[in-house]
Write an enzyme that holds these catalytic residues in place. Structure first.
Site, mmCIF file in Angstrom:
data_model
loop_
_atom_site.group_PDB
_atom_site.id
_atom_site.type_symbol
_atom_site.label_atom_id
_atom_site.label_comp_id
_atom_site.label_asym_id
_atom_site.label_seq_id
_atom_site.Cartn_x
_atom_site.Cartn_y
_atom_site.Cartn_z
ATOM 1 N N SER A 73 0.834 -1.200 0.000
ATOM 2 C CA SER A 73 0.000 0.000 0.000
ATOM 3 C C SER A 73 0.877 1.262 0.000
ATOM 4 C CB SER A 73 -0.946 -0.068 1.198
ATOM 5 O OG SER A 73 -2.096 0.681 0.955
ATOM 6 N N GLU A 130 -1.568 14.627 12.658
ATOM 7 C CA GLU A 130 -1.510 15.965 12.043
ATOM 8 C C GLU A 130 -0.796 15.906 10.695
ATOM 9 O OE1 GLU A 130 -3.061 18.702 12.737
ATOM 10 O OE2 GLU A 130 -3.942 17.709 14.478
ATOM 11 N N HIS A 145 -7.216 -6.419 0.488
ATOM 12 C CA HIS A 145 -6.110 -5.465 0.413
ATOM 13 C C HIS A 145 -4.900 -5.906 1.248
ATOM 14 C CE1 HIS A 145 -3.981 -1.783 -0.168
ATOM 15 N NE2 HIS A 145 -4.143 -1.355 1.076
#
Length: 255
Positions: free
Chosen positions: A79, A175, A234
């Site tokens: 990924s 963040e 996945h």
């Protein structure tokens, strides 16, 4: 043993090097040679940084290879780790003997809003200080459930919940990930192809390597072969562990 270049395993978004521990052990037992698992920046025990691009993550791996005196490696990424691996192979083909991209193509991935929702849910988590770990995880699971419906995915995200001096916090830098989510879902532009052997190993039940992507895979990785593991989603290495190990091992160069 110094018979093959070391195999370097790169995990996906919200993962850590532990995702590949069982894979690493199984490959070493089969005789793969040396295997390294590492934490991407802003994940696991790696340093946190406001920058979270594929170019930056590729440089991290390059610096590590230099630090360890590795001049050539076999690169496997799942990924987000697959996109980091592809970026590194395209930037520095001299460092990569061959490449394995697990369930990801060199094209933008369309799940931006989904991941934004997960990050918002993770950020808004409220857990009182001093709760026992099992109670904290249960409470976190309950709070994430309305947004993250798949129990498997919630469990995966919760591997990032850590206790620091009695307070619960996320080990991943939410963040930075949230700020760079578009970069993470995208893929950098390259014009010069990677000349080495490449394997795109997808799950047959996953949309992340589709026939629509073949022209772009072919353009950037002219020696690529595409394989699907039947019945895998996945997280191919979790869904079909033995089949995954065999496919990876068979792609390694002869010792």
């Amino acid at each position: 043993r110094g018979d093959r270049p070391p195999l370097v395993l790169l995990h996906g978004l919200f993962g850590n090097h532990g995702n590949f521990q069982a894979v690493a052990r199984a490959l070493v037992r089969r005789g793969s040679g040396k295997v390294l698992t590492l934490d991407a920046r802003n994940h696991g025990g790696s340093p946190q940084s406001p920058l979270m691009t594929y170019e930056a993550m590729s440089l991290d791996v390059q610096h590590l290879l230099t630090h360890l005196g590795i001049t050539k490696c076999i690169l496997l990424g799942h990924s987000m780790g697959g996109k980091t691996a592809m970026t590194l192979a395209l930037q520095r083909p001299d460092l990569v003997e061959r490449l394995i991209s697990v369930d990801i193509s060199p094209i933008p991935t369309a799940a931006l809003s989904e991941f934004s929702a997960y990050i918002s849910a993770m950020k808004s988590l409220k857990i009182p200080d001093g709760l026992p770990r099992s109670a904290a995880r249960q409470l976190a699971d309950d709070q994430l459930r309305p947004v993250v419906q798949l129990p498997q995915l919630r469990q995966f995200l919760l591997t990032n919940l850590v206790e620091v001096e009695g307070r619960y916090t996320w080990r991943v830098n939410l963040e930075a990930i949230s700020h760079h989510l578009a970069d993470i879902m995208n893929f950098p532009t390259f014009h010069k192809p990677y000349p080495g052997p490449a394997l795109f190993l997808g799950g047959s039940n996953s949309p992340y390597i589709s026939s629509k992507h073949y022209p772009e895979i072919q353009r950037l990785f002219p020696k690529a072969e595409v394989q699907y593991i039947k019945g895998a989603g996945h997280i191919v290495h979790q869904d079909k562990f033995e089949e995954f190990i065999t496919a990876v091992f068979n792609f390694l160069p002869p010792p």
